[in-house]
Design an enzyme around this catalytic site. Sequence first.
Site, PDB file in Angstrom:
ATOM      1  N   LYS A   1      15.347  22.490 -11.031  1.00 48.09           N
ATOM      2  CA  LYS A   1      14.702  21.221 -11.351  1.00 48.09           C
ATOM      3  C   LYS A   1      15.567  20.268 -12.153  1.00 48.09           C
ATOM      4  O   LYS A   1      16.316  20.657 -13.040  1.00 48.09           O
ATOM      5  CB  LYS A   1      13.423  21.485 -12.155  1.00 48.09           C
ATOM      6  CG  LYS A   1      12.370  22.203 -11.358  1.00 48.09           C
ATOM      7  CD  LYS A   1      11.584  21.252 -10.507  1.00 48.09           C
ATOM      8  CE  LYS A   1      10.393  20.778 -11.306  1.00 48.09           C
ATOM      9  NZ  LYS A   1       9.476  19.999 -10.513  1.00 48.09           N
TER      10      LYS A   1
ATOM     11  N   HIS B   1       0.830  -1.218   0.000  1.00 51.56           N
ATOM     12  CA  HIS B   1       0.000   0.000   0.000  1.00 51.56           C
ATOM     13  C   HIS B   1       0.863   1.267   0.000  1.00 51.56           C
ATOM     14  O   HIS B   1       0.427   2.304   0.499  1.00 51.56           O
ATOM     15  CB  HIS B   1      -0.946   0.045   1.202  1.00 51.56           C
ATOM     16  CG  HIS B   1      -1.649  -1.242   1.474  1.00 51.56           C
ATOM     17  ND1 HIS B   1      -2.855  -1.577   0.888  1.00 51.56           N
ATOM     18  CD2 HIS B   1      -1.297  -2.323   2.237  1.00 51.56           C
ATOM     19  CE1 HIS B   1      -3.228  -2.779   1.297  1.00 51.56           C
ATOM     20  NE2 HIS B   1      -2.289  -3.259   2.110  1.00 51.56           N
TER      21      HIS B   1
ATOM     22  N   GLU C   1       8.968   9.054 -16.951  1.00 59.55           N
ATOM     23  CA  GLU C   1       7.568   9.464 -17.141  1.00 59.55           C
ATOM     24  C   GLU C   1       7.099   9.158 -18.564  1.00 59.55           C
ATOM     25  O   GLU C   1       5.971   8.720 -18.794  1.00 59.55           O
ATOM     26  CB  GLU C   1       7.409  10.953 -16.829  1.00 59.55           C
ATOM     27  CG  GLU C   1       7.537  11.239 -15.349  1.00 59.55           C
ATOM     28  CD  GLU C   1       7.588  12.729 -15.028  1.00 59.55           C
ATOM     29  OE1 GLU C   1       7.427  13.561 -15.943  1.00 59.55           O
ATOM     30  OE2 GLU C   1       7.799  13.067 -13.851  1.00 59.55           O
TER      31      GLU C   1
ATOM     32  N   SER D   1      13.929  22.280 -16.259  1.00 57.56           N
ATOM     33  CA  SER D   1      12.721  23.075 -16.435  1.00 57.56           C
ATOM     34  C   SER D   1      13.100  24.399 -17.078  1.00 57.56           C
ATOM     35  O   SER D   1      14.179  24.943 -16.824  1.00 57.56           O
ATOM     36  CB  SER D   1      12.071  23.316 -15.071  1.00 57.56           C
ATOM     37  OG  SER D   1      11.261  24.473 -15.106  1.00 57.56           O
TER      38      SER D   1
END
Length: 490
Positions: free
Chosen positions: A283, A156, A290, A277
């Site tokens: 960043k 979980h 992704e 970024s």
Amino acid sequence: MAQLWGGRFTKETDQLVYNFNASISFDQKFFQQDIEGSIVHTIMLAKQGILTKEEKDEILKGLTGIRQDVEDGKLAITEEYEDIHSFVEANLIRRIGDVGKKLHTGRSRNDQVALDMRLYTRLEVLNTDSLLKELLQTLLSIMEEHVETYMPGFTHLQKAQPVTLAHHIGAYFEMFKRDRSRLKDIFYRMNYCPLGAGALAGTTYPLDRAYTASLLGFEGPTLNSMDSVSDRDYVIEFLSALSTIMMHLSRFCEEIIIWNSNEYRFVEIDDAYSTGSSIMPQKKNPDIAELVRGKTGRVYGALLSILTTMKGLPLAYNKDMQEDKELTFDAIDTVKGCLALFEGMIRTMKFNEDVMEKSAAMGFTNATDAADYLVGKGVPFRDAHGMIGRLVLYCIEKNCSIDELSIEELKEISPVFEEDVYQAVSLKTCVEKRLTTGAPGPEAMREVIRMHREYLSRDWQDEEDLFSGVWNEGEIEKRNRHKCFDNKEG
Ligand code: ARG
């Protein structure tokens, strides 16, 4: 407009219809396979006396010439042809004259395209398998290095029990290993040759389909001509296997994204595999992970699309089946790209061992072991579970871990606690004691790693005679699967 079938028509095809119908923009992808199939068909026709030796030689020269010119960039595959089959035939006739018109004897574009697609898919099944094997090699190297790198195991997404990095990566090893075995199954199930099925009902020429099949490295010819031209099961099976590969990659990427987050910091993705970024200078984003996760939907889409395309088709060939190509090609290229990128990303990734270990030590991952300790002292498990539950609650209030409590505090919960508890619930003990087959204990893990090494040292692609037909008549040269068929016989 260059079409193979103008005879029966009195009017030109409407331009929009022509464009809608044409497939050259994508079926040129199996140009090599189309030539290969035509070469073998020609050799077989000559063996059967349907073509003379001279005709065969001329056609083969023409076909290999076209192949060479396309490879050298001297001949462009252009949209003026309806499909790749028309392109090859028209160019053959242009090159060698009327004898080129004999190539299509005893053949239809229906069995021709069925063959091309099968040859293309078969090759890509093997290529995908090779990429999976490379990924497995990389995963195994990481596992070997991290048999004693402790980290929390989750259920979980909550810390559950301590495991090791080798063990966690090992779970993915199993998944990709199963993927390879699926590909192997598909390879053997699909490895039958549809050429010679004609449009749907075979042909009256005395073709030797077994000979064609063996020259092309198939186990044998397919046994029903209607099924031969309308079967795309192997595409569906391959897309299903590719979807499963993507599902595995996607889960792995999801974990890497979490591990790479500022909160976790379990890993650091290499600069070469990260992106920045345009506005936030600090960043460093896990875009590759992704994107791999994102592209999974695209591959599932291809599977759903072909399943839906096929579901209402009466026998035998229907033009709907032309829709098998674009999505399949796209899915194959997508998965191959993802596998290669993912392998590079994980190979260059840095694992922050101390952060992982600290995280494993926090969050009561040793609570089960503490309960087991009490069981060892004669407390029934259900009672032990309740006692440790209360202990955890006490620790949460005190903001400490179980092993940071004094023996007096422990004894308040149960008098059976003794000094040996500290060793019993240490992270090291918790992991080391888990020695059942498949568990994270280093000894158990090393044995599994040994089995994996042995598995990777054997390769079904090298070991098994992938391209030997049981229908062989005489000695047929084994082909290099990466090369197009060369006319050794002719
Ligand atoms: N481009 C077609 C396809 O991909 C080739 C087969 C054409 N056959 C036909 N009967 N129109 O399916």
